[in-house]
Design a protein around this motif. Structure first.
Motif, PDB file in Angstrom:
ATOM      1  N   THR A 283       0.835  -1.205   0.000  1.00 47.87           N
ATOM      2  CA  THR A 283       0.000   0.000   0.000  1.00 47.87           C
ATOM      3  C   THR A 283       0.867   1.252   0.000  1.00 47.87           C
ATOM      4  OG1 THR A 283      -1.895  -1.039   1.097  1.00 47.87           O
ATOM      5  CG2 THR A 283      -1.641   1.342   1.370  1.00 47.87           C
ATOM      6  N   ALA A 284       1.907   1.250   0.821  1.00 49.45           N
ATOM      7  CA  ALA A 284       2.789   2.418   0.899  1.00 49.45           C
ATOM      8  C   ALA A 284       3.440   2.713  -0.445  1.00 49.45           C
ATOM      9  CB  ALA A 284       3.860   2.180   1.964  1.00 49.45           C
TER      10      ALA A 284
ATOM     11  N   MET B 117      11.255   5.688   1.135  1.00 55.12           N
ATOM     12  CA  MET B 117      10.220   4.655   1.210  1.00 55.12           C
ATOM     13  C   MET B 117      10.702   3.292   0.751  1.00 55.12           C
ATOM     14  SD  MET B 117       7.361   3.566   2.111  1.00 55.12           S
ATOM     15  CE  MET B 117       6.750   5.108   2.773  1.00 55.12           C
ATOM     16  N   GLN B 118      11.615   3.255  -0.219  1.00 56.84           N
ATOM     17  CA  GLN B 118      12.068   1.945  -0.697  1.00 56.84           C
ATOM     18  C   GLN B 118      12.796   1.182   0.413  1.00 56.84           C
ATOM     19  OE1 GLN B 118      15.411   0.867  -1.380  1.00 56.84           O
ATOM     20  NE2 GLN B 118      16.350   2.744  -0.628  1.00 56.84           N
TER      21      GLN B 118
ATOM     22  N   ALA C 170       3.350   5.682  -5.663  1.00 60.50           N
ATOM     23  CA  ALA C 170       3.571   5.436  -7.091  1.00 60.50           C
ATOM     24  C   ALA C 170       5.060   5.233  -7.359  1.00 60.50           C
ATOM     25  CB  ALA C 170       2.983   6.569  -7.928  1.00 60.50           C
ATOM     26  N   SER C 171       5.555   5.739  -8.483  1.00 61.05           N
ATOM     27  CA  SER C 171       6.953   5.463  -8.844  1.00 61.05           C
ATOM     28  C   SER C 171       7.937   6.041  -7.835  1.00 61.05           C
ATOM     29  CB  SER C 171       7.248   6.013 -10.235  1.00 61.05           C
ATOM     30  OG  SER C 171       7.017   7.413 -10.294  1.00 61.05           O
ATOM     31  N   THR C 172       7.530   7.079  -7.113  1.00 57.58           N
ATOM     32  CA  THR C 172       8.416   7.675  -6.106  1.00 57.58           C
ATOM     33  C   THR C 172       8.805   6.651  -5.041  1.00 57.58           C
ATOM     34  OG1 THR C 172       7.318   9.797  -6.451  1.00 57.58           O
ATOM     35  CG2 THR C 172       8.652   9.575  -4.461  1.00 57.58           C
ATOM     36  N   GLY C 173       7.905   5.738  -4.752  1.00 54.19           N
ATOM     37  CA  GLY C 173       8.129   4.790  -3.678  1.00 54.19           C
ATOM     38  C   GLY C 173       9.269   3.830  -3.891  1.00 54.19           C
ATOM     39  N   ILE C 174       9.682   3.641  -5.141  1.00 57.12           N
ATOM     40  CA  ILE C 174      10.761   2.687  -5.398  1.00 57.12           C
ATOM     41  C   ILE C 174      12.057   3.361  -5.835  1.00 57.12           C
ATOM     42  CG2 ILE C 174       9.223   0.765  -5.931  1.00 57.12           C
ATOM     43  CD1 ILE C 174       9.692   1.311  -8.906  1.00 57.12           C
TER      44      ILE C 174
END
Length: 359
Positions: A310-311, A326-327, A316-320
């Protein structure tokens, strides 16, 4: 059953949060080794390593509940501190079952931040065999993905001797101890531990028959506490992102689908919190806790999987992105999902126990 924090928990958790937040502010992109010697020594100097151990070790009389408070704070910063292995499992097991000489030799250096130690405990089976050899034991076998083993100075190994399990203490530099580093999902702390006819004297053996099972339960509870901190902070970061990230001139947190996923994630985090403290409370009070520990790990794994995804999905792409924090929380949550056994393994164990109770 009272889940309110004790004064000691509040003090230790507050101290840990302050120290770790300061460290995280100065290390926005830490390395992947899983260990920062300066941080480890700072935690020792602040009293975080020895404060949560029993009275016979440090005079404080604290234990598992306080350890879980510290572990939750470590999870919130994903700090490279091997507290769950060195303190919550190895030092705690020796404080409970070791003799004074073992505490002096193996635990004291840990508490001063001078060394670290990694447990190699049974998973689906016991990976090491022990047989009597004169005034000691000869150990052989190998186990992969031993957490924090790549940099550990010593090891607490569970070995099978006939139908029973025993715990033995090993120096990294002992003849026949082979350590090969492995790169897992969130770093390079893990290793293959291979023992080739390693000689272990009787004084480095923990003789209590219940010690191995006790250490395994503590390892599971520690993994759940660490996961709680990871998920708690990941959800906070995701909620903040949903409040500030706009699409179609509206915060994405105003969209119903996003709100629903955040609400579900909140429920999952609270389930991890409740089941962790239930298991830790019963274990710390010497009550039967096997089923509660399995339930806690099921939620830490199953809910951890959902919250982590969910996070990342809401970010979105920022998370990875590797340069976005966040990654690190996503990979830490995925590691904790399977550490000390995944959801299915603990659910099967729980089912078998309930079936036996009803038979």
């Amino acid at each position: 059953m009272d889940f309110e924090y004790t004064d000691a928990q509040r003090e230790l958790s507050g101290l840990a949060r302050e120290l770790l937040a300061d460290w995280a502010g100065r290390h926005p992109r830490p390395g992947d080794t899983g260990f920062d010697p300066d941080l480890w020594r700072a935690m020792a100097g602040a009293g975080l390593l020895d404060a949560a151990l029993p009275e016979r070790v440090n005079g404080g009389g604290y234990g598992l509940l306080e350890q879980c408070g510290v572990l939750t704070e470590i999870g919130r910063t994903v700090a490279p501190a091997p507290y769950s292995t060195s303190i919550a499992v190895v030092a705690a097991t020796l404080a409970e079952f070791g003799d004074d000489a073992q505490v002096q030799r193996w635990v004291r250096p840990l508490l001063r931040g001078e060394t670290t130690s990694a447990p190699a405990l049974a998973r689906d089976f016991v990976a090491f065999e022990a047989e009597r050899d004169g005034n000691g034991w000869r150990i052989r076998g190998s186990q992969s993905v031993v957490a924090d083993a790549a940099f550990a100075d010593g090891y607490l190994v569970e070995a099978r001797c006939g139908a029973n399990s025993m715990l033995l203490l090993l120096d990294r530099g002992a003849d026949g101890v082979m350590v090969s580093g492995q790169h897992v999902v969130n770093g390079t702390d893990a290793a293959v531990l291979e023992l080739r006819d390693v000689q272990v004297p009787d004084q480095d053996v923990i003789s209590a028959p219940e010690a191995a099972a006790w250490a395994r339960r503590r390892a599971v509870v520690a993994a759940c506490a660490l996961q709680l901190g990871v998920l708690e902070r990941a959800l906070e970061m995701t909620c903040e992102y949903a409040r500030t990230r706009k699409q179609f001139d509206k915060p994405i947190g105003s969209f119903q689908a996003v709100r629903q996923r955040l609400a579900d994630a909140h429920i999952d985090v609270e389930a991890v919190r409740l089941t962790l403290w239930q298991a830790a409370w019963r274990e710390s009070h010497g009550l039967p806790a096997e089923s509660e520990v399995d339930v806690a790990k099921f939620w830490a794994a199953e809910a951890g999987h959902r919250v982590a995804h969910t996070a990342v999905h809401i970010h979105a792409s920022t998370g990875i992105y590797l340069d976005y924090p966040m990654q690190r929380y996503f990979t830490a949550a995925k590691r904790a999902e399977f550490e000390a056994g995944g959801a299915t393994a603990h659910l099967r164990t729980l089912g078998a126990r309930l079936d036996a109770d009803l038979s």
